[in-house]
Design a protein around this motif. Structure first.
Motif, PDB file in Angstrom:
ATOM      1  N   GLY A  83       4.916 -42.367  31.173  1.00  0.00           N
ATOM      2  CA  GLY A  83       6.165 -41.734  31.922  1.00  0.00           C
ATOM      3  C   GLY A  83       7.163 -42.821  32.224  1.00  0.00           C
ATOM      4  O   GLY A  83       7.025 -43.915  31.817  1.00  0.00           O
ATOM      5  N   PHE A  85       9.093 -44.342  35.452  1.00  0.00           N
ATOM      6  CA  PHE A  85       8.621 -44.369  37.059  1.00  0.00           C
ATOM      7  C   PHE A  85       9.859 -45.244  37.666  1.00  0.00           C
ATOM      8  O   PHE A  85      10.092 -46.272  37.370  1.00  0.00           O
ATOM      9  CB  PHE A  85       7.393 -45.328  37.199  1.00  0.00           C
ATOM     10  CG  PHE A  85       6.090 -44.543  36.559  1.00  0.00           C
ATOM     11  CD1 PHE A  85       5.638 -43.695  37.495  1.00  0.00           C
ATOM     12  CD2 PHE A  85       5.868 -44.536  35.189  1.00  0.00           C
ATOM     13  CE1 PHE A  85       4.351 -43.080  37.076  1.00  0.00           C
ATOM     14  CE2 PHE A  85       4.770 -43.897  34.774  1.00  0.00           C
ATOM     15  CZ  PHE A  85       4.020 -43.270  35.661  1.00  0.00           C
ATOM     16  N   SER A  87      10.945 -44.429  41.281  1.00  0.00           N
ATOM     17  CA  SER A  87      10.981 -43.970  42.522  1.00  0.00           C
ATOM     18  C   SER A  87      11.575 -45.283  43.409  1.00  0.00           C
ATOM     19  O   SER A  87      11.220 -46.291  43.497  1.00  0.00           O
ATOM     20  CB  SER A  87       9.660 -43.814  43.252  1.00  0.00           C
ATOM     21  OG  SER A  87       9.599 -43.580  44.419  1.00  0.00           O
ATOM     22  N   ARG A 148       0.054 -45.471  40.402  1.00  0.00           N
ATOM     23  CA  ARG A 148       0.690 -44.154  39.885  1.00  0.00           C
ATOM     24  C   ARG A 148       0.612 -44.050  38.536  1.00  0.00           C
ATOM     25  O   ARG A 148       0.322 -43.141  37.728  1.00  0.00           O
ATOM     26  CB  ARG A 148       1.965 -44.062  40.573  1.00  0.00           C
ATOM     27  CG  ARG A 148       2.042 -43.691  42.059  1.00  0.00           C
ATOM     28  CD  ARG A 148       3.612 -43.941  42.523  1.00  0.00           C
ATOM     29  NE  ARG A 148       4.347 -42.546  42.082  1.00  0.00           N
ATOM     30  CZ  ARG A 148       5.435 -42.386  41.444  1.00  0.00           C
ATOM     31  NH1 ARG A 148       6.089 -43.630  41.157  1.00  0.00           N
ATOM     32  NH2 ARG A 148       5.931 -41.503  40.881  1.00  0.00           N
ATOM     33  N   ARG A 149       1.119 -45.378  37.851  1.00  0.00           N
ATOM     34  CA  ARG A 149       1.151 -45.539  36.347  1.00  0.00           C
ATOM     35  C   ARG A 149      -0.322 -45.171  35.698  1.00  0.00           C
ATOM     36  O   ARG A 149      -0.515 -44.338  34.732  1.00  0.00           O
ATOM     37  CB  ARG A 149       1.621 -46.736  36.056  1.00  0.00           C
ATOM     38  CG  ARG A 149       3.151 -46.920  36.441  1.00  0.00           C
ATOM     39  CD  ARG A 149       3.623 -48.207  35.966  1.00  0.00           C
ATOM     40  NE  ARG A 149       4.588 -48.534  36.764  1.00  0.00           N
ATOM     41  CZ  ARG A 149       5.182 -49.896  36.866  1.00  0.00           C
ATOM     42  NH1 ARG A 149       4.587 -50.829  36.018  1.00  0.00           N
ATOM     43  NH2 ARG A 149       6.109 -50.231  37.480  1.00  0.00           N
ATOM     44  N   HIS A 152      -1.889 -41.541  36.404  1.00  0.00           N
ATOM     45  CA  HIS A 152      -1.157 -40.513  35.507  1.00  0.00           C
ATOM     46  C   HIS A 152      -1.798 -40.726  34.384  1.00  0.00           C
ATOM     47  O   HIS A 152      -2.063 -39.650  33.558  1.00  0.00           O
ATOM     48  CB  HIS A 152       0.416 -40.580  35.637  1.00  0.00           C
ATOM     49  CG  HIS A 152       1.019 -39.477  34.991  1.00  0.00           C
ATOM     50  ND1 HIS A 152       0.932 -38.299  35.572  1.00  0.00           N
ATOM     51  CD2 HIS A 152       1.506 -39.607  33.617  1.00  0.00           C
ATOM     52  CE1 HIS A 152       1.718 -37.431  34.361  1.00  0.00           C
ATOM     53  NE2 HIS A 152       1.845 -38.111  33.607  1.00  0.00           N
ATOM     54  N   ARG A 155      -5.333 -39.499  33.676  1.00  0.00           N
ATOM     55  CA  ARG A 155      -5.345 -38.016  33.863  1.00  0.00           C
ATOM     56  C   ARG A 155      -4.917 -37.477  32.469  1.00  0.00           C
ATOM     57  O   ARG A 155      -5.384 -36.074  32.195  1.00  0.00           O
ATOM     58  CB  ARG A 155      -4.406 -37.694  34.870  1.00  0.00           C
ATOM     59  CG  ARG A 155      -5.079 -37.614  36.404  1.00  0.00           C
ATOM     60  CD  ARG A 155      -4.333 -36.664  37.267  1.00  0.00           C
ATOM     61  NE  ARG A 155      -2.914 -37.184  37.508  1.00  0.00           N
ATOM     62  CZ  ARG A 155      -2.233 -37.759  38.246  1.00  0.00           C
ATOM     63  NH1 ARG A 155      -3.094 -38.619  38.955  1.00  0.00           N
ATOM     64  NH2 ARG A 155      -1.137 -38.087  38.263  1.00  0.00           N
ATOM     65  N   PRO A 159       4.379 -36.484  30.022  1.00  0.00           N
ATOM     66  CA  PRO A 159       4.596 -37.747  30.688  1.00  0.00           C
ATOM     67  C   PRO A 159       5.273 -37.377  31.826  1.00  0.00           C
ATOM     68  O   PRO A 159       5.811 -36.382  32.092  1.00  0.00           O
ATOM     69  CB  PRO A 159       5.588 -38.121  29.677  1.00  0.00           C
ATOM     70  CG  PRO A 159       5.405 -37.544  28.294  1.00  0.00           C
ATOM     71  CD  PRO A 159       4.780 -36.250  28.738  1.00  0.00           C
ATOM     72  N   HIS A 160       4.979 -38.284  32.838  1.00  0.00           N
ATOM     73  CA  HIS A 160       5.468 -38.330  34.301  1.00  0.00           C
ATOM     74  C   HIS A 160       7.004 -38.857  34.340  1.00  0.00           C
ATOM     75  O   HIS A 160       7.460 -39.828  33.397  1.00  0.00           O
ATOM     76  CB  HIS A 160       4.750 -39.221  35.084  1.00  0.00           C
ATOM     77  CG  HIS A 160       5.483 -39.597  36.521  1.00  0.00           C
ATOM     78  ND1 HIS A 160       5.006 -38.607  37.481  1.00  0.00           N
ATOM     79  CD2 HIS A 160       6.373 -40.466  36.924  1.00  0.00           C
ATOM     80  CE1 HIS A 160       5.937 -39.073  38.601  1.00  0.00           C
ATOM     81  NE2 HIS A 160       6.610 -40.151  38.285  1.00  0.00           N
ATOM     82  N   VAL A 161       7.909 -38.103  35.002  1.00  0.00           N
ATOM     83  CA  VAL A 161       9.421 -38.631  35.000  1.00  0.00           C
ATOM     84  C   VAL A 161       9.813 -38.334  36.236  1.00  0.00           C
ATOM     85  O   VAL A 161       9.573 -37.473  36.974  1.00  0.00           O
ATOM     86  CB  VAL A 161      10.499 -37.941  34.150  1.00  0.00           C
ATOM     87  CG1 VAL A 161      11.604 -38.294  34.485  1.00  0.00           C
ATOM     88  CG2 VAL A 161       9.906 -38.120  32.665  1.00  0.00           C
ATOM     89  N   ASP A 162      10.204 -39.675  37.319  1.00  0.00           N
ATOM     90  CA  ASP A 162      10.701 -39.661  38.393  1.00  0.00           C
ATOM     91  C   ASP A 162      12.019 -38.764  38.517  1.00  0.00           C
ATOM     92  O   ASP A 162      12.909 -39.186  37.430  1.00  0.00           O
ATOM     93  CB  ASP A 162      10.684 -41.019  39.243  1.00  0.00           C
ATOM     94  CG  ASP A 162       9.564 -41.523  39.662  1.00  0.00           C
ATOM     95  OD1 ASP A 162       8.655 -40.399  40.066  1.00  0.00           O
ATOM     96  OD2 ASP A 162       9.202 -42.587  39.740  1.00  0.00           O
TER      97      ASP A 162
END
Length: 162
Positions: A83, A85, A87, A148-149, A152, A155, A159-162
Protein backbone atom coordinates in the motif's frame (compact mmCIF):
# COMPACT_ATOMS: atom_id res chain seq x y z
CA UNK A 1 28.99 15.53 15.57
CA UNK A 2 26.16 14.08 17.66
CA UNK A 3 23.96 11.31 16.25
CA UNK A 4 20.49 12.04 14.95
CA UNK A 5 17.65 10.71 17.08
CA UNK A 6 14.34 9.81 15.43
CA UNK A 7 11.05 10.35 17.27
CA UNK A 8 7.92 8.98 15.60
CA UNK A 9 4.58 10.54 16.55
CA UNK A 10 1.21 8.90 15.88
CA UNK A 11 -2.10 10.70 16.37
CA UNK A 12 -0.31 13.05 18.74
CA UNK A 13 -1.92 16.51 19.00
CA UNK A 14 1.29 17.83 20.60
CA UNK A 15 3.52 16.63 17.72
CA UNK A 16 5.48 19.34 15.96
CA UNK A 17 4.17 20.65 12.64
CA UNK A 18 5.86 18.96 9.65
CA UNK A 19 8.40 21.03 7.73
CA UNK A 20 8.83 18.55 4.87
CA UNK A 21 7.44 15.51 3.06
CA UNK A 22 9.68 12.86 1.62
CA UNK A 23 8.84 9.72 -0.36
CA UNK A 24 10.14 6.47 1.05
CA UNK A 25 9.83 2.76 0.40
CA UNK A 26 9.55 -0.15 2.78
CA UNK A 27 9.44 -3.90 2.31
CA UNK A 28 7.26 -6.46 4.06
CA UNK A 29 9.67 -9.35 3.56
CA UNK A 30 8.40 -12.85 4.34
CA UNK A 31 10.46 -16.00 4.14
CA UNK A 32 9.20 -19.42 3.01
CA UNK A 33 8.00 -20.12 6.58
CA UNK A 34 5.91 -16.92 6.57
CA UNK A 35 8.10 -15.08 9.07
CA UNK A 36 8.48 -11.29 8.80
CA UNK A 37 11.86 -9.55 8.55
CA UNK A 38 12.25 -6.88 11.25
CA UNK A 39 15.12 -4.68 12.35
CA UNK A 40 15.65 -2.72 15.55
CA UNK A 41 16.52 0.86 14.58
CA UNK A 42 19.60 2.37 16.22
CA UNK A 43 18.12 5.90 16.10
CA UNK A 44 14.89 5.09 17.97
CA UNK A 45 15.26 1.59 19.49
CA UNK A 46 11.96 0.41 17.94
CA UNK A 47 11.37 -2.48 15.55
CA UNK A 48 10.52 -1.72 11.95
CA UNK A 49 10.35 -3.06 8.44
CA UNK A 50 13.34 -2.22 6.24
CA UNK A 51 12.53 1.29 5.05
CA UNK A 52 14.20 4.44 3.85
CA UNK A 53 14.10 7.53 1.72
CA UNK A 54 13.93 7.53 -2.05
CA UNK A 55 17.15 8.76 -3.63
CA UNK A 56 17.45 10.71 -6.85
CA UNK A 57 17.72 8.46 -9.88
CA UNK A 58 16.05 5.39 -8.35
CA UNK A 59 12.59 3.86 -8.45
CA UNK A 60 10.57 3.00 -5.35
CA UNK A 61 11.24 -0.69 -6.06
CA UNK A 62 14.99 -0.03 -6.24
CA UNK A 63 14.76 1.98 -3.02
CA UNK A 64 13.06 -0.88 -1.13
CA UNK A 65 15.65 -3.39 -2.40
CA UNK A 66 18.60 -1.09 -1.53
CA UNK A 67 17.29 -0.20 1.92
CA UNK A 68 16.66 -3.84 2.80
CA UNK A 69 20.18 -4.81 1.75
CA UNK A 70 21.79 -1.83 3.55
CA UNK A 71 19.80 -2.25 6.77
CA UNK A 72 19.59 -6.04 7.10
CA UNK A 73 22.06 -7.72 4.73
CA UNK A 74 19.15 -9.53 3.05
CA UNK A 75 18.71 -9.38 -0.74
CA UNK A 76 15.08 -9.31 -1.85
CA UNK A 77 12.83 -9.33 -4.85
CA UNK A 78 9.60 -7.38 -4.68
CA UNK A 79 6.29 -9.10 -5.38
CA UNK A 80 3.60 -6.44 -5.30
CA UNK A 81 2.10 -3.51 -3.45
CA UNK A 82 1.10 -3.62 0.23
CA UNK A 83 0.00 0.00 0.00
CA UNK A 84 0.69 3.71 0.02
CA UNK A 85 0.79 5.15 3.53
CA UNK A 86 0.63 8.94 3.84
CA UNK A 87 -1.55 9.66 6.86
CA UNK A 88 -0.94 13.06 8.49
CA UNK A 89 -1.34 11.14 11.78
CA UNK A 90 2.32 10.06 11.35
CA UNK A 91 4.99 12.70 11.91
CA UNK A 92 8.71 11.98 12.27
CA UNK A 93 10.89 14.35 14.27
CA UNK A 94 14.65 14.24 13.74
CA UNK A 95 16.67 15.66 16.65
CA UNK A 96 20.36 16.42 16.23
CA UNK A 97 22.53 17.88 18.98
CA UNK A 98 19.48 18.40 21.19
CA UNK A 99 17.72 20.52 18.54
CA UNK A 100 15.00 19.62 16.09
CA UNK A 101 16.66 19.30 12.68
CA UNK A 102 13.61 18.31 10.63
CA UNK A 103 9.97 17.32 11.09
CA UNK A 104 8.68 15.10 8.30
CA UNK A 105 5.31 13.75 7.27
CA UNK A 106 6.27 10.59 5.37
CA UNK A 107 4.77 9.22 2.19
CA UNK A 108 5.65 5.54 2.20
CA UNK A 109 5.13 2.91 -0.47
CA UNK A 110 5.29 -0.53 1.12
CA UNK A 111 6.00 -3.54 -1.10
CA UNK A 112 5.59 -7.27 -0.53
CA UNK A 113 8.94 -9.03 -0.92
CA UNK A 114 10.74 -12.32 -0.44
CA UNK A 115 14.40 -13.01 0.33
CA UNK A 116 16.60 -14.20 -2.52
CA UNK A 117 20.04 -14.05 -0.89
CA UNK A 118 22.30 -12.40 1.65
CA UNK A 119 22.30 -13.08 5.38
CA UNK A 120 20.96 -11.35 8.48
CA UNK A 121 23.48 -8.70 9.49
CA UNK A 122 23.36 -5.97 12.11
CA UNK A 123 24.31 -2.62 10.55
CA UNK A 124 24.85 0.99 11.65
CA UNK A 125 21.08 1.45 11.13
CA UNK A 126 19.98 -1.86 12.68
CA UNK A 127 21.17 -2.96 16.11
CA UNK A 128 19.38 -6.30 15.58
CA UNK A 129 17.79 -8.07 12.62
CA UNK A 130 15.35 -10.99 13.00
CA UNK A 131 12.82 -13.21 11.30
CA UNK A 132 9.66 -12.98 13.42
CA UNK A 133 6.61 -15.23 13.45
CA UNK A 134 3.47 -13.15 12.75
CA UNK A 135 1.91 -14.43 16.00
CA UNK A 136 4.91 -13.04 17.93
CA UNK A 137 4.77 -9.47 16.53
CA UNK A 138 2.99 -8.28 19.70
CA UNK A 139 6.17 -9.06 21.67
CA UNK A 140 8.06 -6.34 19.78
CA UNK A 141 7.90 -2.57 20.21
CA UNK A 142 6.66 -1.56 16.75
CA UNK A 143 5.44 1.97 16.05
CA UNK A 144 1.72 2.12 15.09
CA UNK A 145 2.51 3.56 11.64
CA UNK A 146 4.75 0.55 10.91
CA UNK A 147 2.25 -1.86 12.43
CA UNK A 148 -0.42 -0.58 10.01
CA UNK A 149 1.79 -1.60 7.08
CA UNK A 150 2.56 -5.01 8.54
CA UNK A 151 -1.03 -5.79 9.52
CA UNK A 152 -2.41 -4.75 6.15
CA UNK A 153 0.20 -6.79 4.30
CA UNK A 154 -0.44 -9.88 6.42
CA UNK A 155 -4.22 -9.61 5.95
CA UNK A 156 -3.87 -9.48 2.18
CA UNK A 157 -6.51 -7.99 -0.06
CA UNK A 158 -6.25 -4.93 -2.27
CA UNK A 159 -3.45 -2.43 -1.66
CA UNK A 160 -4.05 0.14 1.06
CA UNK A 161 -4.07 3.81 0.02
CA UNK A 162 -4.39 6.70 2.48
Amino acid sequence: MSPTRRVDHWQDPTAPVPTSRKPSASALVRDDAGRVLLLKRTDSDVWTLPTGGLEKGETLRECAIRECREETGVEIETLGLVGVFSSPDHVIEYVKGGRVDEVRQPVNVCLHARPVGGKLTATPEAAEVRWVEPDDLGDYEIHPAQRRRIDHGLRGGPPHVD
